[in-house]
Structures are given as structure tokens and as C-alpha cells.
Design a protein around this motif. Structure first.
Motif, PDB file in Angstrom:
ATOM      1  N   ILE A  84       0.817  -1.212   0.000  1.00  0.00           N
ATOM      2  CA  ILE A  84       0.000   0.000   0.000  1.00  0.00           C
ATOM      3  C   ILE A  84       0.854   1.266   0.000  1.00  0.00           C
ATOM      4  N   ARG A  85       1.999   1.223   0.623  1.00  0.00           N
ATOM      5  CA  ARG A  85       2.840   2.427   0.663  1.00  0.00           C
ATOM      6  C   ARG A  85       3.368   2.806  -0.711  1.00  0.00           C
ATOM      7  N   ASP A  86       3.381   1.848  -1.637  1.00  0.00           N
ATOM      8  CA  ASP A  86       3.869   2.129  -2.985  1.00  0.00           C
ATOM      9  C   ASP A  86       2.749   2.276  -3.999  1.00  0.00           C
ATOM     10  N   VAL A  87       1.507   2.297  -3.543  1.00  0.00           N
ATOM     11  CA  VAL A  87       0.388   2.258  -4.482  1.00  0.00           C
ATOM     12  C   VAL A  87       0.384   3.456  -5.424  1.00  0.00           C
ATOM     13  N   ALA A  88       0.774   4.630  -4.947  1.00  0.00           N
ATOM     14  CA  ALA A  88       0.772   5.814  -5.810  1.00  0.00           C
ATOM     15  C   ALA A  88       1.789   5.663  -6.937  1.00  0.00           C
ATOM     16  N   ASP A  89       2.969   5.109  -6.627  1.00  0.00           N
ATOM     17  CA  ASP A  89       3.991   4.915  -7.653  1.00  0.00           C
ATOM     18  C   ASP A  89       3.550   3.867  -8.676  1.00  0.00           C
ATOM     19  N   PHE A  90       2.994   2.750  -8.183  1.00  0.00           N
ATOM     20  CA  PHE A  90       2.510   1.715  -9.099  1.00  0.00           C
ATOM     21  C   PHE A  90       1.419   2.265 -10.007  1.00  0.00           C
ATOM     22  N   SER A  91       0.479   2.978  -9.417  1.00  0.00           N
ATOM     23  CA  SER A  91      -0.641   3.511 -10.187  1.00  0.00           C
ATOM     24  C   SER A  91      -0.171   4.530 -11.214  1.00  0.00           C
ATOM     25  N   SER A  92       0.775   5.374 -10.827  1.00  0.00           N
ATOM     26  CA  SER A  92       1.275   6.396 -11.742  1.00  0.00           C
ATOM     27  C   SER A  92       2.058   5.771 -12.899  1.00  0.00           C
ATOM     28  N   CYS A  93       3.009   4.907 -12.572  1.00  0.00           N
ATOM     29  CA  CYS A  93       3.833   4.294 -13.625  1.00  0.00           C
ATOM     30  C   CYS A  93       3.000   3.424 -14.559  1.00  0.00           C
ATOM     31  N   ASN A  94       2.133   2.609 -13.995  1.00  0.00           N
ATOM     32  CA  ASN A  94       1.435   1.617 -14.805  1.00  0.00           C
ATOM     33  C   ASN A  94       0.149   2.162 -15.423  1.00  0.00           C
ATOM     34  N   ASP A  95      -0.721   2.701 -14.591  1.00  0.00           N
ATOM     35  CA  ASP A  95      -2.041   3.098 -15.081  1.00  0.00           C
ATOM     36  C   ASP A  95      -2.018   4.460 -15.778  1.00  0.00           C
ATOM     37  N   LEU A  96      -1.426   5.470 -15.105  1.00  0.00           N
ATOM     38  CA  LEU A  96      -1.327   6.768 -15.756  1.00  0.00           C
ATOM     39  C   LEU A  96      -0.455   6.671 -17.006  1.00  0.00           C
ATOM     40  N   GLY A  97       0.632   5.906 -16.920  1.00  0.00           N
ATOM     41  CA  GLY A  97       1.496   5.742 -18.081  1.00  0.00           C
ATOM     42  C   GLY A  97       0.758   5.145 -19.261  1.00  0.00           C
ATOM     43  N   THR A  98      -0.067   4.139 -19.005  1.00  0.00           N
ATOM     44  CA  THR A  98      -0.847   3.513 -20.079  1.00  0.00           C
ATOM     45  C   THR A  98      -1.898   4.473 -20.617  1.00  0.00           C
ATOM     46  N   ALA A  99      -2.533   5.229 -19.728  1.00  0.00           N
ATOM     47  CA  ALA A  99      -3.531   6.214 -20.165  1.00  0.00           C
ATOM     48  C   ALA A  99      -2.887   7.255 -21.080  1.00  0.00           C
ATOM     49  N   LYS A 100      -1.720   7.731 -20.687  1.00  0.00           N
ATOM     50  CA  LYS A 100      -1.003   8.700 -21.521  1.00  0.00           C
ATOM     51  C   LYS A 100      -0.658   8.097 -22.883  1.00  0.00           C
ATOM     52  N   LEU A 101      -0.262   6.834 -22.864  1.00  0.00           N
ATOM     53  CA  LEU A 101       0.138   6.169 -24.101  1.00  0.00           C
ATOM     54  C   LEU A 101      -1.025   6.068 -25.087  1.00  0.00           C
ATOM     55  N   ILE A 102      -2.188   5.616 -24.625  1.00  0.00           N
ATOM     56  CA  ILE A 102      -3.291   5.430 -25.567  1.00  0.00           C
ATOM     57  C   ILE A 102      -3.835   6.761 -26.081  1.00  0.00           C
ATOM     58  N   VAL A 103      -3.736   7.812 -25.280  1.00  0.00           N
ATOM     59  CA  VAL A 103      -4.116   9.140 -25.774  1.00  0.00           C
ATOM     60  C   VAL A 103      -3.152   9.572 -26.880  1.00  0.00           C
ATOM     61  N   ALA A 104      -1.854   9.407 -26.620  1.00  0.00           N
ATOM     62  CA  ALA A 104      -0.849   9.814 -27.610  1.00  0.00           C
ATOM     63  C   ALA A 104      -0.954   8.967 -28.875  1.00  0.00           C
ATOM     64  N   MET A 105      -1.256   7.674 -28.733  1.00  0.00           N
ATOM     65  CA  MET A 105      -1.427   6.818 -29.900  1.00  0.00           C
ATOM     66  C   MET A 105      -2.613   7.280 -30.741  1.00  0.00           C
ATOM     67  N   THR A 106      -3.694   7.653 -30.084  1.00  0.00           N
ATOM     68  CA  THR A 106      -4.877   8.141 -30.798  1.00  0.00           C
ATOM     69  C   THR A 106      -4.540   9.396 -31.589  1.00  0.00           C
ATOM     70  N   GLU A 107      -3.841  10.317 -30.943  1.00  0.00           N
ATOM     71  CA  GLU A 107      -3.472  11.564 -31.612  1.00  0.00           C
ATOM     72  C   GLU A 107      -2.493  11.319 -32.764  1.00  0.00           C
ATOM     73  N   ALA A 108      -1.636  10.308 -32.630  1.00  0.00           N
ATOM     74  CA  ALA A 108      -0.643  10.025 -33.659  1.00  0.00           C
ATOM     75  C   ALA A 108      -1.180   9.105 -34.755  1.00  0.00           C
ATOM     76  N   GLY A 109      -2.377   8.558 -34.557  1.00  0.00           N
ATOM     77  CA  GLY A 109      -2.952   7.662 -35.551  1.00  0.00           C
ATOM     78  C   GLY A 109      -2.350   6.266 -35.542  1.00  0.00           C
ATOM     79  N   VAL A 110      -1.761   5.848 -34.413  1.00  0.00           N
ATOM     80  CA  VAL A 110      -1.211   4.498 -34.273  1.00  0.00           C
ATOM     81  C   VAL A 110      -2.328   3.590 -33.764  1.00  0.00           C
ATOM     82  N   ASP A 111      -2.657   2.559 -34.537  1.00  0.00           N
ATOM     83  CA  ASP A 111      -3.883   1.814 -34.241  1.00  0.00           C
ATOM     84  C   ASP A 111      -3.670   0.364 -33.827  1.00  0.00           C
TER      85      ASP A 111
END
Length: 361
Positions: A84-111
Motif C-alpha cells: 500500500i505504501r507504494d500504491v501511488a507509484d505503481f498507479s502512476s507508472c502503470n495506469d497513468l502511463g498507459t492512459a497517456k500512451l493510448i491518448v498519444a497513440m490516438t493523436e498520432a494515428g497508431v492503431d
């Protein structure tokens, strides 16, 4: 095809890069080279374009995705950490990172996206009760574990021990055993939503216990295999928890890389999951014995110790991956473990206290 491999300088990522190049693809790598994981510059082929940066950085992502046709997404924080003490780091690296990736892929037209997921999303394995059929047990009781009763019990009759069966992709996702598991399940949900809404193609490869040469010491990917490997090379007896009969499914990193190449062949729109497993379970004690025997080391010690949060039996069926993508595991357990027993491993980048704690199982 030009493929971006996020986390491409890591243990699995480098093997994926090599497999993609062999298959005739062009490869670009994005990796943050975190000091907790990497002790120096990446060891990549000279014809691979390397971008150093964090997947959560929008500018870095835009640059990395330029000219790319598909993404193999391995950038993530792995292991159990301090929970639990690392939950913010795990969530940021894994979940936020993936969210950022799929947004950028959409904008770049990578399907096209291949996402490195994990067996951890299943939680406890798949079981059958002789009286009640398919059942899903909860966490084992500490009182039972203290008494040396390690097998899960039927949630209906509360008495019968259960028969473990191979997990299939249609089984429920229940990532209740670690923070890491929860973030991997969230990543899958985000990727599935992206694929559904954009009509793009996304595959989640659920890796079981990955092992192989160049794996980091105490790697969270394999749990006990990495720990036992460190023990036998140091001349120590591997310490096996519970009764040593927990079943796991080991898959060589070469076969994991091949699954990534195979997944590129799926261009149907929407989201699809695949187990990347050997399909043949082995006990924890068998792993320890195989590694010790290969180097002439001391026999394992079965300690009876336990961790209440560990699943008992987890092994999978790779039938869907074999049927739909024509993939086959090529490295059998015996030969793979013999190689692994003497193969070089990556040195720790930081002292053990600075690394996430791997699972004992």
C-alpha cells in the motif's frame, strides 16, 4: 512494420526487440532507464533507435510515436514493493502511463497495441469441487496455513479440498493479491476501452512466470525461480515455503518474445486477451530441486513458512494463443531450467532494500 517497444531496455523488452528484428520489423525503444532497474546504458542492437524518457511525458511520447505503426507496451513498475505504501507509484507508472500512451497513440494515428499484462490479474487460480463443480475460493485462512493446511477449500461446503485446473482467458479477473495485480488489471481495462471506442486493435498478453538468461537477480517476474537461482549459485539451500507443492507455470523469455511477434499478426479491431504460458504446471519444490541439481548444490529445505497473500496454484492454458495466433512454446521446462541454472543474470542496480520485493511464489 515499425514497432515502438516501451520498456524495451528491460529483461523481457530486450528479447522482444531482438525477436521483432529477426522477424524483419524496424524497432524503436522508449525506456526511462530508472536507476532502480538499470545500472548503465541499454544494450541494444545498433540499428535500434533509442529514446530515453518517461512514458508519462507527453512530449517524449509524441516524439517516440513519430513514424510508428504499432506499440509493444512493456514499460511498468513490477513486483510487490511495499504494497500500500507504494500504491501511488505503481498507479502512476502503470495506469497513468498507459492512459497517456493510448491518448498519444490516438493523436498520432497508431492503431495497433500489444500490452504486456500478467497472470496476476487472475488472483487465485481455477478450481473444481467434486460436489459443487467450478468454484472460486477466497484467500486462505491464516489459521489453516498455521496448521499446515495449505490447499484452498470449497467456498460452498467449506470442507472439501479442491482440484486445481488450468486458467483460461474467460475466467474472472480478480486482482486482489497485490497492488501490482490491481494496476495490471486497470491497464487492461483502459486498453480495452481504447480499442472498443477507436475500433483499433489491442492484445493483452498475460505472462505467467517468465524466466531466462539475463534476468535480474530477485526478479519479480519469476518469484521463486529468481530467488532459488541466487541461492544455488551462492551455495545455499533454497528455502521452499509451505509444503513445496504449490503449482506454477513457467515460460521461457524466448517464447514470450515470440508471442509478441505473433500478436502483431492480429489486426482485427477490438480487444483480445491471451495466456502466455507453458501449459504444464510444476511445483515450487521441483523448481528448487532442478536448479540445485544442475549446479551440484545443496538440496532444498521445505520450511513450512507461508505468506497469507500468496495464491496456492496458478497455471494456465495457452490454447487460445496457439489456436488463433499459431504460437507454440519451444523451450520445455527441463531444458529451460538447466540453461537458467548457469546462465548469466543482471546485477542489481541498487541495494536490495531499494528494489520491489519479489513474490516467494
Amino acid at each position: 512494420m515499425r514497432v515502438l517497444v516501451t520498456g524495451g531496455a528491460g529483461f523481457i523488452g530486450t528479447r522482444v526487440v531482438a525477436a521483432l528484428l529477426t522477424a524483419g520489423h524496424e524497432v524503436k525503444v522508449l525506456d526511462a532507464l530508472l536507476p532502480s532497474v538499470h545500472s548503465g546504458p541499454p544494450d541494444l542492437p545498433p540499428d535500434v533507435e533509442f529514446v530515453e524518457g518517461d512514458i508519462r511525458d507527453d512530449d517524449v511520447l509524441r516524439s517516440a510515436l513519430r513514424g510508428v505503426d504499432a506499440v509493444s507496451h512493456h514499460a511498468a513498475m513490477v513486483g510487490r514493493g511495499r504494497e500500500i505504501r507504494d500504491v501511488a507509484d505503481f498507479s502512476s507508472c502503470n495506469d497513468l502511463g498507459t492512459a497517456k500512451l493510448i491518448v498519444a497513440m490516438t493523436e498520432a494515428g497508431v492503431d495497433r497495441l500489444i500490452h504486456a499484462s500478467s497472470v496476476a490479474v487472475y488472483g487465485e487460480g481455477r478450481y473444481r469441487c467434486a460436489e459443487h463443480g467450478r468454484v472460486r475460493p477466497g484467500r486462505r485462512l491464516v489459521a489453516d496455513l498455521e496448521a499446515g493446511s495449505f490447499e484452498p477449500r470449497c467456498p460452498e461446503c467449506h470442507q472439501a479440498e479442491l482440484t486445481a485446473e488450468p486458467i483460461e482467458e474467460t475466467d474472472f479477473v480478480a486482482p486482489v493479491y497485490s497492488v501490482y495485480a490491481g494496476t495490471k488489471a486497470t491497464q487492461e481495462h483502459l486498453v480495452a476501452a481504447w480499442a472498443t471506442e477507436t475500433r483499433c486493435s489491442a492484445v493483452a498478453l498475460r505472462y505467467f512466470c517468465v524466466y531466462g538468461p539475463d534476468m535480474p537477480f530477485d526478479s519479480p517476474y519469476t518469484g521463486v525461480a529468481g530467488i532459488f537461482r541466487s541461492d544455488v549459485i551462492a551455495g545455499r539451500s533454497p528455502r521452499v515455503y509451505e509444503d513445496g507443492c504449490s503449482l506454477r507455470d513457467y515460460i521461457h523469455v524466448t517464447d514470450v518474445a515470440a508471442a509478441n511477434v505473433a500478436a502483431l499478426g492480429r489486426d482485427d479491431p477490438g480487444f483480445r486477451t491471451y495466456n502466455v504460458s507453458g501449459g504444464r504446471p510444476h511445483t515450487v519444490h521441483e523448481v528448487a530441486t532442478t536448479l540445485s541439481t544442475e549446479v551440484g548444490g545443496p538440496s532444498p529445505i521445505v520450511t513450512g513458512e507461508f505468506r497469507a497473500a500468496d495464491a496456492r496454484h496458478v497455471f494456465g492454458s495457452p490454447a487460445r494463443l496457439m489456436r488463433e495466433l499459431n504460437w507454440r512454446p519451444t523451450v520445455d521446462f527441463a531444458s529451460g531450467m538447466r540453461e537458467f541454472a548457469v546462465a548469466p543474470m543482471r546485477e542489481r542496480a541498487t541495494p536490495p532494500g531499494g528494489l520491489p520485493a519479489p513474490s516467494r511464489f
